[in-house]
Design a protein around this motif. Structure first.
Motif, PDB file in Angstrom:
ATOM      1  N   PHE A  87      -6.231  16.077   8.682  1.00  0.00           N
ATOM      2  CA  PHE A  87      -5.624  17.407   8.675  1.00  0.00           C
ATOM      3  C   PHE A  87      -4.552  17.428   7.599  1.00  0.00           C
ATOM      4  O   PHE A  87      -4.135  16.383   7.100  1.00  0.00           O
ATOM      5  N   TRP A  88      -4.082  18.629   7.272  1.00  0.00           N
ATOM      6  CA  TRP A  88      -2.926  18.792   6.402  1.00  0.00           C
ATOM      7  C   TRP A  88      -2.120  19.969   6.889  1.00  0.00           C
ATOM      8  O   TRP A  88      -2.541  20.698   7.785  1.00  0.00           O
ATOM      9  N   MET A  89      -0.982  20.183   6.273  1.00  0.00           N
ATOM     10  CA  MET A  89      -0.055  21.235   6.710  1.00  0.00           C
ATOM     11  C   MET A  89       0.076  22.361   5.678  1.00  0.00           C
ATOM     12  O   MET A  89       1.019  23.149   5.727  1.00  0.00           O
ATOM     13  N   LYS A  90      -0.864  22.438   4.756  1.00  0.00           N
ATOM     14  CA  LYS A  90      -0.808  23.482   3.736  1.00  0.00           C
ATOM     15  C   LYS A  90      -0.707  24.860   4.406  1.00  0.00           C
ATOM     16  O   LYS A  90      -1.452  25.152   5.346  1.00  0.00           O
ATOM     17  N   ASN A  91       0.228  25.661   3.943  1.00  0.00           N
ATOM     18  CA  ASN A  91       0.457  27.024   4.456  1.00  0.00           C
ATOM     19  C   ASN A  91       0.845  27.063   5.929  1.00  0.00           C
ATOM     20  O   ASN A  91       0.714  28.098   6.580  1.00  0.00           O
ATOM     21  N   THR A  92       1.298  25.946   6.473  1.00  0.00           N
ATOM     22  CA  THR A  92       1.738  25.890   7.868  1.00  0.00           C
ATOM     23  C   THR A  92       3.251  25.721   7.866  1.00  0.00           C
ATOM     24  O   THR A  92       3.768  24.723   7.383  1.00  0.00           O
ATOM     25  N   ASP A  97       3.235  18.374  16.133  1.00  0.00           N
ATOM     26  CA  ASP A  97       2.681  17.096  16.575  1.00  0.00           C
ATOM     27  C   ASP A  97       1.176  17.310  16.610  1.00  0.00           C
ATOM     28  O   ASP A  97       0.701  18.291  17.210  1.00  0.00           O
ATOM     29  N   MET A  98       0.427  16.434  15.960  1.00  0.00           N
ATOM     30  CA  MET A  98      -1.035  16.495  15.987  1.00  0.00           C
ATOM     31  C   MET A  98      -1.523  15.381  16.893  1.00  0.00           C
ATOM     32  O   MET A  98      -1.269  14.201  16.630  1.00  0.00           O
ATOM     33  N   ILE A  99      -2.193  15.767  17.974  1.00  0.00           N
ATOM     34  CA  ILE A  99      -2.662  14.813  18.973  1.00  0.00           C
ATOM     35  C   ILE A  99      -4.183  14.697  18.829  1.00  0.00           C
ATOM     36  O   ILE A  99      -4.919  15.636  19.135  1.00  0.00           O
ATOM     37  N   THR A 114       4.986  16.540  11.782  1.00  0.00           N
ATOM     38  CA  THR A 114       4.363  16.706  10.477  1.00  0.00           C
ATOM     39  C   THR A 114       5.216  17.618   9.594  1.00  0.00           C
ATOM     40  O   THR A 114       5.932  18.490  10.087  1.00  0.00           O
ATOM     41  N   GLU A 115       5.110  17.406   8.297  1.00  0.00           N
ATOM     42  CA  GLU A 115       5.944  18.124   7.326  1.00  0.00           C
ATOM     43  C   GLU A 115       5.338  19.488   6.987  1.00  0.00           C
ATOM     44  O   GLU A 115       4.224  19.560   6.455  1.00  0.00           O
ATOM     45  N   PRO A 116       6.065  20.577   7.278  1.00  0.00           N
ATOM     46  CA  PRO A 116       5.556  21.912   6.951  1.00  0.00           C
ATOM     47  C   PRO A 116       5.216  22.046   5.461  1.00  0.00           C
ATOM     48  O   PRO A 116       5.900  21.461   4.604  1.00  0.00           O
ATOM     49  N   GLY A 125      -6.887   8.158  12.444  1.00  0.00           N
ATOM     50  CA  GLY A 125      -6.757   6.742  12.795  1.00  0.00           C
ATOM     51  C   GLY A 125      -7.962   6.207  13.543  1.00  0.00           C
ATOM     52  O   GLY A 125      -7.863   5.215  14.256  1.00  0.00           O
ATOM     53  N   GLY A 126      -9.094   6.852  13.399  1.00  0.00           N
ATOM     54  CA  GLY A 126     -10.326   6.446  14.073  1.00  0.00           C
ATOM     55  C   GLY A 126     -11.163   7.680  14.374  1.00  0.00           C
ATOM     56  O   GLY A 126     -10.861   8.776  13.898  1.00  0.00           O
ATOM     57  N   SER A 127     -12.189   7.519  15.171  1.00  0.00           N
ATOM     58  CA  SER A 127     -13.062   8.649  15.502  1.00  0.00           C
ATOM     59  C   SER A 127     -12.481   9.462  16.647  1.00  0.00           C
ATOM     60  O   SER A 127     -12.139   8.913  17.699  1.00  0.00           O
ATOM     61  N   ALA A 128     -12.367  10.771  16.421  1.00  0.00           N
ATOM     62  CA  ALA A 128     -11.850  11.696  17.429  1.00  0.00           C
ATOM     63  C   ALA A 128     -12.763  12.909  17.504  1.00  0.00           C
ATOM     64  O   ALA A 128     -13.412  13.262  16.525  1.00  0.00           O
ATOM     65  N   ARG A 129     -12.801  13.519  18.662  1.00  0.00           N
ATOM     66  CA  ARG A 129     -13.590  14.741  18.834  1.00  0.00           C
ATOM     67  C   ARG A 129     -12.740  15.975  18.599  1.00  0.00           C
ATOM     68  O   ARG A 129     -13.221  17.004  18.134  1.00  0.00           O
ATOM     69  N   ALA A 130     -11.460  15.898  18.951  1.00  0.00           N
ATOM     70  CA  ALA A 130     -10.622  17.091  18.946  1.00  0.00           C
ATOM     71  C   ALA A 130      -9.208  16.768  18.499  1.00  0.00           C
ATOM     72  O   ALA A 130      -8.794  15.602  18.487  1.00  0.00           O
ATOM     73  N   VAL A 131      -8.485  17.805  18.149  1.00  0.00           N
ATOM     74  CA  VAL A 131      -7.074  17.693  17.798  1.00  0.00           C
ATOM     75  C   VAL A 131      -6.324  18.801  18.517  1.00  0.00           C
ATOM     76  O   VAL A 131      -6.733  19.969  18.487  1.00  0.00           O
ATOM     77  N   LEU A 132      -5.245  18.426  19.158  1.00  0.00           N
ATOM     78  CA  LEU A 132      -4.346  19.396  19.779  1.00  0.00           C
ATOM     79  C   LEU A 132      -3.096  19.469  18.918  1.00  0.00           C
ATOM     80  O   LEU A 132      -2.450  18.451  18.675  1.00  0.00           O
ATOM     81  N   GLU A 133      -2.766  20.675  18.448  1.00  0.00           N
ATOM     82  CA  GLU A 133      -1.536  20.882  17.695  1.00  0.00           C
ATOM     83  C   GLU A 133      -0.535  21.597  18.584  1.00  0.00           C
ATOM     84  O   GLU A 133      -0.844  22.653  19.152  1.00  0.00           O
ATOM     85  N   VAL A 134       0.651  20.986  18.699  1.00  0.00           N
ATOM     86  CA  VAL A 134       1.753  21.560  19.484  1.00  0.00           C
ATOM     87  C   VAL A 134       3.017  21.468  18.640  1.00  0.00           C
ATOM     88  O   VAL A 134       3.059  20.757  17.624  1.00  0.00           O
ATOM     89  N   VAL A 135       4.053  22.164  19.050  1.00  0.00           N
ATOM     90  CA  VAL A 135       5.296  22.160  18.298  1.00  0.00           C
ATOM     91  C   VAL A 135       5.848  20.729  18.191  1.00  0.00           C
ATOM     92  O   VAL A 135       5.730  19.933  19.125  1.00  0.00           O
ATOM     93  N   ALA A 136       6.406  20.406  17.022  1.00  0.00           N
ATOM     94  CA  ALA A 136       6.925  19.064  16.759  1.00  0.00           C
ATOM     95  C   ALA A 136       7.944  18.646  17.812  1.00  0.00           C
ATOM     96  O   ALA A 136       8.758  19.446  18.264  1.00  0.00           O
ATOM     97  N   GLY A 137       7.864  17.390  18.193  1.00  0.00           N
ATOM     98  CA  GLY A 137       8.785  16.832  19.178  1.00  0.00           C
ATOM     99  C   GLY A 137       8.263  16.862  20.599  1.00  0.00           C
ATOM    100  O   GLY A 137       8.829  16.230  21.491  1.00  0.00           O
ATOM    101  N   THR A 138       7.172  17.566  20.820  1.00  0.00           N
ATOM    102  CA  THR A 138       6.613  17.700  22.169  1.00  0.00           C
ATOM    103  C   THR A 138       6.165  16.359  22.734  1.00  0.00           C
ATOM    104  O   THR A 138       6.454  16.032  23.893  1.00  0.00           O
TER     105      THR A 138
END
Length: 158
Positions: A87-92, A97-99, A114-116, A125-138
């Motif tokens: 993932f990246w944070m372009k235009n974010t 926190d990316m889980i 992550t850096e805006p 960091g390996g094979s994943a099915r999904a990513v949960l994005e929540v506010v940093a520090g969560t």
């Protein structure tokens, strides 16, 4: 009614419709159907209201251009199968926190704070099915860590 008054009314109506369009789009986005997701960690069960990013268009846009993300909310990206993800944070504008989550619902990796607006790649960091994005520090605040279990209908019990 004179032609001049009629034209003025039509112009005013068109202007109001034009101004209402962005509001209608924002209302539609904020009223998007939220689903419940739970994470069981050592500190307890934590519930989140998540938007789903399933289509390539939804996944490509993600949380871009948003100026805020409430605590307890997030976006869940479902890639349907396990694979290495980046993932990246372009235009974010909001630090996240990316889980990264395996197909069985176990957390694989967490990229914290992550850096805006960064184009730096954030790997799973390996094979994943999904990513949960929540506010940093969560993750740190709630004690969420790799190995914790995520409960949502996309994850199968193993």
């Amino acid at each position: 009614m004179s032609d001049r008054v009629l034209r003025s009314c039509v112009v005013l109506f068109a202007a109001l419709c034009f101004l209402a369009l962005p509001y209608a789009l924002v209302s539609r986005l904020s009223a998007a159907e939220l689903q419940t997701l739970e994470i069981a960690s050592k500190s307890g069960v934590h519930t989140f209201a998540v938007e789903m990013a399933v289509t390539p268009e939804e996944q490509s846009r993600g949380l871009m251009y948003r100026k805020s993300l409430p605590e307890g909310q997030g976006m869940l990206f479902d890639f349907k199968r396990e694979q290495p993800l980046t993932f990246w944070m372009k235009n974010t504008y909001v630090s996240l926190d990316m889980i990264f989550i395996r197909g069985d619902g176990r957390i694989l990796h967490i990229a914290e704070n992550t850096e805006p607006l960064s184009e730096r790649m954030v790997p799973s960091g390996g094979s994943a099915r999904a990513v949960l994005e929540v506010v940093a520090g969560t993750a740190r605040k709630l004690g969420i860590a790799p190995g914790d279990r995520v409960a949502h209908p996309i994850f199968k019990e193993r």
